[in-house]
Structures are given as C-alpha cells and as structure tokens.
Design a protein around this motif. Structure first.
Motif, short mmCIF file in Angstrom:
data_model
loop_
_atom_site.label_atom_id
_atom_site.label_comp_id
_atom_site.label_asym_id
_atom_site.label_seq_id
_atom_site.Cartn_x
_atom_site.Cartn_y
_atom_site.Cartn_z
N GLY A 149 -5.09 -26.41 -3.28
CA GLY A 149 -5.60 -26.48 -1.92
C GLY A 149 -7.27 -26.16 -2.00
N ASP A 150 -7.87 -25.91 -0.76
CA ASP A 150 -9.22 -25.82 -1.17
C ASP A 150 -9.86 -24.42 -1.46
OD1 ASP A 150 -9.63 -28.67 -0.09
OD2 ASP A 150 -9.26 -27.93 2.08
N ALA A 151 -10.74 -24.28 -2.36
CA ALA A 151 -11.07 -23.10 -2.69
C ALA A 151 -12.07 -22.46 -1.69
CB ALA A 151 -12.20 -23.20 -3.76
N ILE A 152 -11.75 -21.07 -1.19
CA ILE A 152 -12.28 -20.17 -0.54
C ILE A 152 -12.69 -18.77 -1.22
CG2 ILE A 152 -11.13 -21.36 1.39
CD1 ILE A 152 -9.71 -18.74 1.76
N SER A 153 -13.84 -18.00 -0.49
CA SER A 153 -14.06 -16.89 -0.91
C SER A 153 -13.29 -15.82 -0.48
CB SER A 153 -15.55 -16.61 -0.40
OG SER A 153 -15.74 -16.44 0.58
N PRO A 154 -12.97 -14.66 -1.06
CA PRO A 154 -12.26 -13.53 -0.20
C PRO A 154 -12.65 -12.91 1.00
CG PRO A 154 -12.36 -13.27 -2.71
CD PRO A 154 -13.41 -14.17 -2.33
N ALA A 155 -14.17 -13.29 1.43
CA ALA A 155 -14.62 -12.91 2.53
C ALA A 155 -14.43 -13.99 3.57
CB ALA A 155 -16.41 -12.96 2.52
N GLU A 156 -13.93 -15.05 3.30
CA GLU A 156 -13.21 -16.05 4.47
C GLU A 156 -11.58 -15.65 4.77
OE1 GLU A 156 -14.53 -20.32 3.82
OE2 GLU A 156 -14.93 -19.48 2.05
N ALA A 157 -10.91 -14.86 3.94
CA ALA A 157 -9.59 -14.55 4.28
C ALA A 157 -9.52 -13.19 5.41
CB ALA A 157 -8.97 -13.98 3.04
N VAL A 158 -8.34 -13.44 5.86
CA VAL A 158 -8.14 -12.00 6.86
C VAL A 158 -8.05 -10.97 6.16
CG1 VAL A 158 -6.59 -11.16 8.61
CG2 VAL A 158 -6.95 -13.79 8.31
N ARG A 159 -8.75 -9.59 6.84
CA ARG A 159 -8.47 -8.74 6.14
C ARG A 159 -8.02 -7.51 7.02
NH1 ARG A 159 -12.11 -7.24 1.06
NH2 ARG A 159 -12.82 -9.41 0.57
N LEU A 160 -6.96 -6.77 6.70
CA LEU A 160 -6.74 -5.44 7.52
C LEU A 160 -7.83 -4.53 7.52
CD1 LEU A 160 -3.20 -4.72 5.95
CD2 LEU A 160 -3.97 -6.11 8.10
N LYS A 161 -8.04 -4.08 8.82
CA LYS A 161 -9.30 -3.31 9.21
C LYS A 161 -8.83 -1.75 9.22
CE LYS A 161 -11.71 -6.80 12.03
NZ LYS A 161 -12.47 -7.00 13.30
N ASP A 162 -9.81 -0.92 8.88
CA ASP A 162 -9.58 0.55 8.82
C ASP A 162 -8.17 0.94 8.43
OD1 ASP A 162 -11.88 0.81 10.47
OD2 ASP A 162 -10.76 0.28 12.28
N ILE A 163 -8.11 0.51 6.94
CA ILE A 163 -6.73 0.88 6.23
C ILE A 163 -6.95 1.91 5.14
CG2 ILE A 163 -5.76 -1.30 6.71
CD1 ILE A 163 -6.11 -1.90 3.79
N GLU A 164 -8.21 2.45 4.87
CA GLU A 164 -8.80 3.37 3.98
C GLU A 164 -8.74 4.66 4.46
OE1 GLU A 164 -8.70 2.61 0.66
OE2 GLU A 164 -9.15 0.48 0.56
N PRO A 165 -8.34 5.63 3.81
CA PRO A 165 -8.64 7.04 4.47
C PRO A 165 -9.99 7.35 4.45
CG PRO A 165 -7.91 7.09 2.11
CD PRO A 165 -7.75 5.61 2.58
N GLN A 166 -10.45 8.39 5.59
CA GLN A 166 -11.74 8.68 5.85
C GLN A 166 -12.10 10.07 5.04
OE1 GLN A 166 -13.99 6.06 6.91
NE2 GLN A 166 -12.11 4.98 6.83
N ARG A 167 -13.27 10.31 4.31
CA ARG A 167 -13.84 11.49 4.16
C ARG A 167 -14.81 12.03 5.01
NH1 ARG A 167 -13.45 14.19 -0.83
NH2 ARG A 167 -12.82 12.19 -2.00
N ALA A 168 -14.67 13.13 5.48
CA ALA A 168 -15.87 13.82 6.57
C ALA A 168 -16.82 14.48 5.69
CB ALA A 168 -15.10 14.80 7.45
N ASP A 169 -17.89 14.61 6.29
CA ASP A 169 -18.99 15.80 5.74
C ASP A 169 -18.58 16.70 5.23
OD1 ASP A 169 -20.80 13.21 5.95
OD2 ASP A 169 -21.67 14.18 7.95
N THR A 170 -17.65 17.27 5.66
CA THR A 170 -17.04 18.70 5.22
C THR A 170 -16.24 18.66 4.01
OG1 THR A 170 -15.21 18.40 6.77
CG2 THR A 170 -17.26 19.51 7.73
N GLY A 171 -16.02 17.20 3.64
CA GLY A 171 -14.90 17.13 2.38
C GLY A 171 -13.48 16.79 3.02
N GLU A 172 -13.15 17.03 4.18
CA GLU A 172 -11.82 16.84 4.41
C GLU A 172 -11.62 15.29 4.63
OE1 GLU A 172 -10.02 18.95 8.04
OE2 GLU A 172 -10.31 17.16 8.95
#
Length: 266
Positions: A149-172
């Motif tokens: 098929g046609d080459a694309i960049s990963p930026a053109e693919a669908v990505r899941l959003k907000d799936i990484e854990p978050q670290r607060a300024d407090t370290g939590e």
C-alpha cells in the motif's frame, strides 16, 4: 521458520481464529502460528494496545504480529502494516498501534490498499480473515512492506488519546487499570520507569497506592510478601504496576476493574 502471532478479541467459542489460521497456512504452510491471546475484552482497543506493546519484544526478528480488535470493521477506517525493530504489525487504523509508534524512530508504515495481497473475496465484517491474515502471510514470505500500500507517517495514523499516566507537580502519579488478568490481578498503565525515584521495591518503602476506597502501602517484590488474602502492589511481568491479592482475586476483593483510577504517591 517464520512466525506469525495472533492477538484478537474473538474468544475461543467461534470459528474466527481457526479461519484466520487456515488462510495464513493456505498462503504460507511453513509458518509457525502463535496465539498471544484471543481473550481481549470485546472491542477494547486500549487493552489490546497495551497487550501487543508488552508482548512483541519476546519474539524474534522477522516475526509478524496480527492484531484484530476492530469495532469499525467494514467502515471507512483503514488497515495498516507497520515495520519496527525488524518486526511487522498488521492491524486496523483505530489506535491499537499507538504505543508502538513511540517505540523507535526508524519505522516504515503503509496503509493497506493493494488487493493483490488480500483474499479472493473480502467480507465487510471479517477483515481479519480476508485482509489482515493474507497480508501477514505474504509478509512472512518476504513481501516488501511498500508493495502492500501507500507509505504514510505515524503522525497520519489514528492514535488513542490520554492513555499515558499523569505525574503531578507534587510527584503523585495517576493512572488507569487497563486490564484484569485470569487471576483477578489489576494491571495498570503505570510503567516501572515512572517509579524510578524509589530505590528499592520493599514492603516498607515510602509509596502509597490508592485504588477505589483502598490504600495499599509500599510496592512488594512478590505476591507472597504479604499474608494470604491481603492486597499488595508490585511490578508485574509486563513491567507495569499491578494490584493483586495474595492467593486471592483483587478485582473481586477490592471491587475494582478496568477503567478505574489508581494513584501512586511517593
């Protein structure tokens, strides 16, 4: 001998997995087929994304991984083939490859379009059998990715959003339970590398884990570090923080499941 793996939400009752294997073997009868799992919860793209991200690194170079968790089958969503770290991945363009896109800078990615590498007829409801399986089989025979098929960049693919854990300024750290295994262990999306501030994972370290209405002190090394039926946190075999109950089922005991929040305070 080439290896093709399968990771799906098909379960084990119906014929779907067997038919995919039949198509693969019709094209490449020399391939070794490995079932990573067919017990991904129905249509759970996030669970599948973490599962393949954790699993692929245990397979040799040249392996082809087929991921079929595809609630959008038959719609306008496309299908992708990815080459990364000398391994191949074929999957719907629905975000299931999100975690892999960040693994390595040198990747090749195509949007599948060359029907010469599909099955003779293509069902609108079973692209796993009619497109993903034959494409995977051809890759296992050495077909170049760019023929598919046609080459694309990963930026053109669908990505899941907000799936990484978050670290607060407090370290939590605030994460999510992404999977519950057969034993009832609650597998989070908090990777052990986020916990590098802890010098040792011992029962008396300064970590506090909050999940549901429960507070769990420390991160243990093994399930047996606490008495039977007691909850604990530990780094599981995937490399992520797990909440477990020694000789028990954490999901039932704590009344916690997929999608629930887990917090770690250091």
């Amino acid at each position: 001998m080439p290896i093709i793996t399968l990771l799906t939400d098909f379960g084990y009752r119906d014929e779907y997995v067997g038919l995919m294997k039949g198509v693969i073997l019709s094209i490449n009868p020399t391939v070794t087929l490995v079932d990573i799992t067919h017990a991904i919860d129905s249509q759970d793209i996030l669970q599948a994304a973490y599962a393949i991200h954790s699993a692929y690194r245990y397979f040799p170079a040249g392996s082809v991984h087929l991921i079929v968790v595809d609630p959008g089958v038959g719609t306008g969503r496309s299908l992708l083939a990815l080459e990364m770290k000398k391994q191949f991945f074929v999957a719907p363009d629905n975000g299931v490859l999100t975690l892999l896109f960040g693994e390595h800078d040198e990747t090749r990615l195509v949007r599948l379009s060359n029907a010469d590498y599909f099955w003779e007829t293509v069902s609108r409801t079973f692209h796993g059998r009619d497109i993903i399986a034959p494409v995977g089989a051809h890759l296992s025979q050495g077909t170049d990715l760019y023929q598919l098929g046609d080459a694309i960049s990963p930026a053109e693919a669908v990505r899941l959003k907000d799936i990484e854990p978050q670290r607060a300024d407090t370290g939590e750290i605030t994460g999510t339970i992404v999977s519950v295994d057969h034993f009832g262990n609650l597998i989070s999306n908090i990777h052990h590398q986020m916990l590098t501030q802890i010098e040792q994972f011992t029962a008396d370290n300064r970590v506090i884990i909050r999940i549901g209405s429960h507070v769990i002190p420390g991160i243990c090394r093994t399930y047996a570090d606490v008495p039977p039926n007691k909850a604990l946190g530990l780094i599981g075999s995937r490399g992520y923080l797990e909440i477990a109950v020694n000789k028990g089922n954490a999901a039932r005991r704590l009344n916690v499941g997929k999608g629930d929040t887990v917090q770690v305070k250091i």
